[in-house]
Write an enzyme that holds these catalytic residues in place. Structure first.
Site, PDB file in Angstrom:
ATOM      1  N   THR A 161       5.109  -1.701   0.294  1.00 20.79           N
ATOM      2  CA  THR A 161       3.647  -1.638   0.248  1.00 20.79           C
ATOM      3  C   THR A 161       3.137  -1.458  -1.188  1.00 20.79           C
ATOM      4  O   THR A 161       2.033  -0.967  -1.398  1.00 20.79           O
ATOM      5  CB  THR A 161       3.129  -0.488   1.132  1.00 20.79           C
ATOM      6  OG1 THR A 161       3.765   0.727   0.704  1.00 20.79           O
ATOM      7  CG2 THR A 161       3.403  -0.730   2.603  1.00 20.79           C
ATOM      8  N   GLY A 197       1.248  -2.277  -4.246  1.00 17.99           N
ATOM      9  CA  GLY A 197       0.129  -3.179  -4.548  1.00 17.99           C
ATOM     10  C   GLY A 197      -0.814  -3.465  -3.393  1.00 17.99           C
ATOM     11  O   GLY A 197      -1.690  -4.327  -3.502  1.00 17.99           O
ATOM     12  N   THR A 198      -0.685  -2.722  -2.296  1.00 20.45           N
ATOM     13  CA  THR A 198      -1.589  -2.982  -1.155  1.00 20.45           C
ATOM     14  C   THR A 198      -3.051  -2.726  -1.519  1.00 20.45           C
ATOM     15  O   THR A 198      -3.937  -3.477  -1.124  1.00 20.45           O
ATOM     16  CB  THR A 198      -1.219  -2.098   0.059  1.00 20.45           C
ATOM     17  OG1 THR A 198      -1.100  -0.751  -0.396  1.00 20.45           O
ATOM     18  CG2 THR A 198       0.062  -2.533   0.711  1.00 20.45           C
ATOM     19  N   GLY A 199      -3.283  -1.653  -2.283  1.00 18.69           N
ATOM     20  CA  GLY A 199      -4.661  -1.306  -2.648  1.00 18.69           C
ATOM     21  C   GLY A 199      -5.276  -2.353  -3.570  1.00 18.69           C
ATOM     22  O   GLY A 199      -6.455  -2.712  -3.432  1.00 18.69           O
ATOM     23  N   CYS A 200      -4.470  -2.870  -4.509  1.00 21.54           N
ATOM     24  CA  CYS A 200      -4.951  -3.917  -5.439  1.00 21.54           C
ATOM     25  C   CYS A 200      -5.272  -5.180  -4.637  1.00 21.54           C
ATOM     26  O   CYS A 200      -6.305  -5.823  -4.843  1.00 21.54           O
ATOM     27  CB  CYS A 200      -3.882  -4.227  -6.485  1.00 21.54           C
ATOM     28  SG  CYS A 200      -3.296  -2.776  -7.366  1.00 21.54           S
ATOM     29  N   LYS A 239      -9.357   4.412   2.543  1.00 20.93           N
ATOM     30  CA  LYS A 239      -8.239   3.659   3.146  1.00 20.93           C
ATOM     31  C   LYS A 239      -7.216   4.611   3.751  1.00 20.93           C
ATOM     32  O   LYS A 239      -6.875   5.622   3.148  1.00 20.93           O
ATOM     33  CB  LYS A 239      -7.539   2.828   2.066  1.00 20.93           C
ATOM     34  CG  LYS A 239      -8.448   1.833   1.365  1.00 20.93           C
ATOM     35  CD  LYS A 239      -7.752   1.185   0.181  1.00 20.93           C
ATOM     36  CE  LYS A 239      -7.447   2.147  -0.940  1.00 20.93           C
ATOM     37  NZ  LYS A 239      -6.962   1.493  -2.174  1.00 20.93           N
TER      38      LYS A 239
HETATM   39  N1  LIG Z   1       2.175   0.212   6.507  1.00 20.78           N
HETATM   40  C1  LIG Z   1       0.965  -0.330   6.625  1.00 20.78           C
HETATM   41  N2  LIG Z   1       0.638  -1.087   7.700  1.00 20.78           N
HETATM   42  C2  LIG Z   1      -0.574  -1.669   7.824  1.00 20.78           C
HETATM   43  N3  LIG Z   1      -1.543  -1.514   6.913  1.00 20.78           N
HETATM   44  C3  LIG Z   1      -1.295  -0.758   5.832  1.00 20.78           C
HETATM   45  C4  LIG Z   1      -0.025  -0.136   5.618  1.00 20.78           C
HETATM   46  N4  LIG Z   1      -0.079   0.535   4.414  1.00 20.78           N
HETATM   47  C5  LIG Z   1      -1.301   0.330   3.918  1.00 20.78           C
HETATM   48  N5  LIG Z   1      -2.061  -0.426   4.763  1.00 20.78           N
HETATM   49  C6  LIG Z   1      -3.425  -0.915   4.530  1.00 20.78           C
HETATM   50  O1  LIG Z   1      -3.447  -1.475   3.225  1.00 20.78           O
HETATM   51  C7  LIG Z   1      -4.695  -1.261   2.605  1.00 20.78           C
HETATM   52  C8  LIG Z   1      -4.471  -0.520   1.290  1.00 20.78           C
HETATM   53  O2  LIG Z   1      -4.355   0.875   1.603  1.00 20.78           O
HETATM   54  P1  LIG Z   1      -3.452   1.937   0.812  1.00 20.78           P
HETATM   55  O3  LIG Z   1      -3.889   3.280   1.288  1.00 20.78           O
HETATM   56  O4  LIG Z   1      -2.006   1.568   0.976  1.00 20.78           O
HETATM   57  O5  LIG Z   1      -3.891   1.649  -0.675  1.00 20.78           O
HETATM   58  P2  LIG Z   1      -3.338   2.255  -2.030  1.00 20.78           P
HETATM   59  O6  LIG Z   1      -2.576   3.515  -1.783  1.00 20.78           O
HETATM   60  O7  LIG Z   1      -4.490   2.325  -2.947  1.00 20.78           O
HETATM   61  O8  LIG Z   1      -2.327   1.118  -2.510  1.00 20.78           O
HETATM   62  P3  LIG Z   1      -1.538   0.965  -3.952  1.00 20.78           P
HETATM   63  O9  LIG Z   1      -1.872   2.177  -4.766  1.00 20.78           O
HETATM   64  O10 LIG Z   1      -0.103   0.841  -3.637  1.00 20.78           O
HETATM   65  O11 LIG Z   1      -2.056  -0.305  -4.541  1.00 20.78           O
HETATM   66  C9  LIG Z   1      -5.541  -0.516   3.645  1.00 20.78           C
HETATM   67  O12 LIG Z   1      -6.279  -1.445   4.382  1.00 20.78           O
HETATM   68  C10 LIG Z   1      -4.484   0.185   4.486  1.00 20.78           C
HETATM   69  O13 LIG Z   1      -4.965   0.527   5.773  1.00 20.78           O
HETATM   70  C1  LIG Z   2      -1.099  -1.599 -13.146  1.00 20.66           C
HETATM   71  C2  LIG Z   2      -1.148  -0.996 -11.793  1.00 20.66           C
HETATM   72  N1  LIG Z   2      -2.342  -0.882 -11.168  1.00 20.66           N
HETATM   73  C3  LIG Z   2      -2.414  -0.342  -9.940  1.00 20.66           C
HETATM   74  C4  LIG Z   2      -1.284   0.108  -9.313  1.00 20.66           C
HETATM   75  C5  LIG Z   2      -1.393   0.769  -7.943  1.00 20.66           C
HETATM   76  O1  LIG Z   2      -0.613   0.206  -7.034  1.00 20.66           O
HETATM   77  C6  LIG Z   2      -0.044  -0.035  -9.986  1.00 20.66           C
HETATM   78  N2  LIG Z   2       1.135   0.375  -9.438  1.00 20.66           N
HETATM   79  N3  LIG Z   2      -0.019  -0.584 -11.223  1.00 20.66           N
END
Ligand SMILES: Nc1ncnc2c1ncn2[C@@H]1O[C@H](COP(=O)(O)OP(=O)(O)OP(=O)(O)O)[C@@H](O)[C@H]1O
Ligand SMILES: Cc1ncc(CO)c(N)n1
Length: 275
Positions: A204, A206-209, A173
């Protein structure tokens, strides 16, 4: 109704972890279930403390779900220690759910660690080979491969390397990159790109979750992996577009059914306030 299980940590502030997963499941119209691996005292700014659930209790929660209910897809999130990883891996090998999406969570958005750094070897050995889809962000892909990522070509190389390490499909990602939000998918045969404009927001958390739970929901609903990732990308982009200025740090993504179905905000004032 399709049934989807999350095995992850609890974020008491509601933006990430189990809470984001269940909100995402509901928005997709699937029945959500949860196995809690760690209780995290965290909010939009910081992680205060982590209490891991014992491996035995993790195993009992997984047994409780699988002995009673047919699970259409599993999403795995935060696993803080090698002991948690072994407990979850053992049960996934025992029950063999049809679709397994794994988000190898290492740090929260604010930089606070959620996985013991020494657990990366256990993650690689026990968890990574169980993934139908593994969704590392750039720092996580770097830790897993040991290779620095500075370009889209590097993201592709990392996706190939992680595939060779045993994950069937890998989505690296690009949330942590600069420029467009570009995610790279490698399924062992082909490389796919999913790209949107970067949304200018600090909210942003929780975007990954959200993204990995949306993929699991779509797999449960019968999509193939490529389509599931494409649809999950639309979902997470919409959830970030309407993310909420809740808390003092990085606010959470926004999930609501009408938004998903019609792409229209139902709470105009709140959405306007958060931009
Ligand atoms: N500012 C943004 N604008 C558009 N898309 C975004 C943005 N930030 C993240 N994304 C998208 O959100 C999704 C999650 O990616 P990200 O790299 O943020 O995950 P993450 O770091 O594991 O998230 P977290 O750890 O906060 O849950 C991907 O599809 C990424 O491209
Ligand atoms: C519990 C938990 N899982 C995943 C993430 C990653 O965003 C967070 N901040 N907290």
């Amino acid at each position: 109704m399709k049934k989807v299980l999350t095995i992850a940590g609890s974020d008491c502030s509601g933006g990430a972890g189990i809470q984001a997963d269940l909100k995402t499941f509901s928005a997709h119209g699937v029945f959500g279930m949860s196995v809690i691996v760690s209780v995290v005292a965290e909010n939009t700014s910081r992680v205060i403390d982590i209490q891991d659930i014992t491996p035995e209790m993790i195993e009992k929660q997984i047994d409780a779900v699988f002995e009673d209910i047919e699970v259409d897809a599993v999403k795995v999130g935060m696993l803080s220690t090698p002991e948690c990883m072994r407990a979850v891996a053992g049960k996934l090998r025992q029950y063999k759910p049809e679709h397994v999406v794994i988000d190898p969570v290492m740090y929260a958005k604010n930089g606070c660690p959620l996985m013991d750094p020494s657990a990366v070897d256990a993650l690689i050995e026990t968890i990574l080979p169980l993934a139908d889809v593994l969704t590392p962000n750039i720092p996580e892909a770097e830790r897993i491969t040991g290779v620095e990522i500075r370009s889209v070509t590097d993201m592709e190389a990392a996706a190939r390397k992680i595939h060779d390490m045993g994950s069937k499909t890998v989505v690296v990602k690009g949330g942590h990159a600069i420029g467009n939000a570009l995610d790279v998918l490698f399924d062992g045969k082909q490389m796919y790109h999913f790209e949107t404009e970067r949304i200018a927001t600090k909210n942003t958390h929780g975007t990954g979750c959200t993204f990995s739970s949306a993929i699991a929901s779509q797999l449960a609903l019968g999509m193939d992996i490529c389509k599931a990732v494409e649809k999950a990308k639309v979902y997470v982009t919409t959830a970030i577009t309407h993310s909420l200025a809740i808390g003092k740090g990085c606010g959470p993504t926004h999930h609501f059914y009408e938004l998903y179905r019609h792409g229209l905000p139902t709470q105009e004032s709140e959405v306007a306030e958060c931009r």
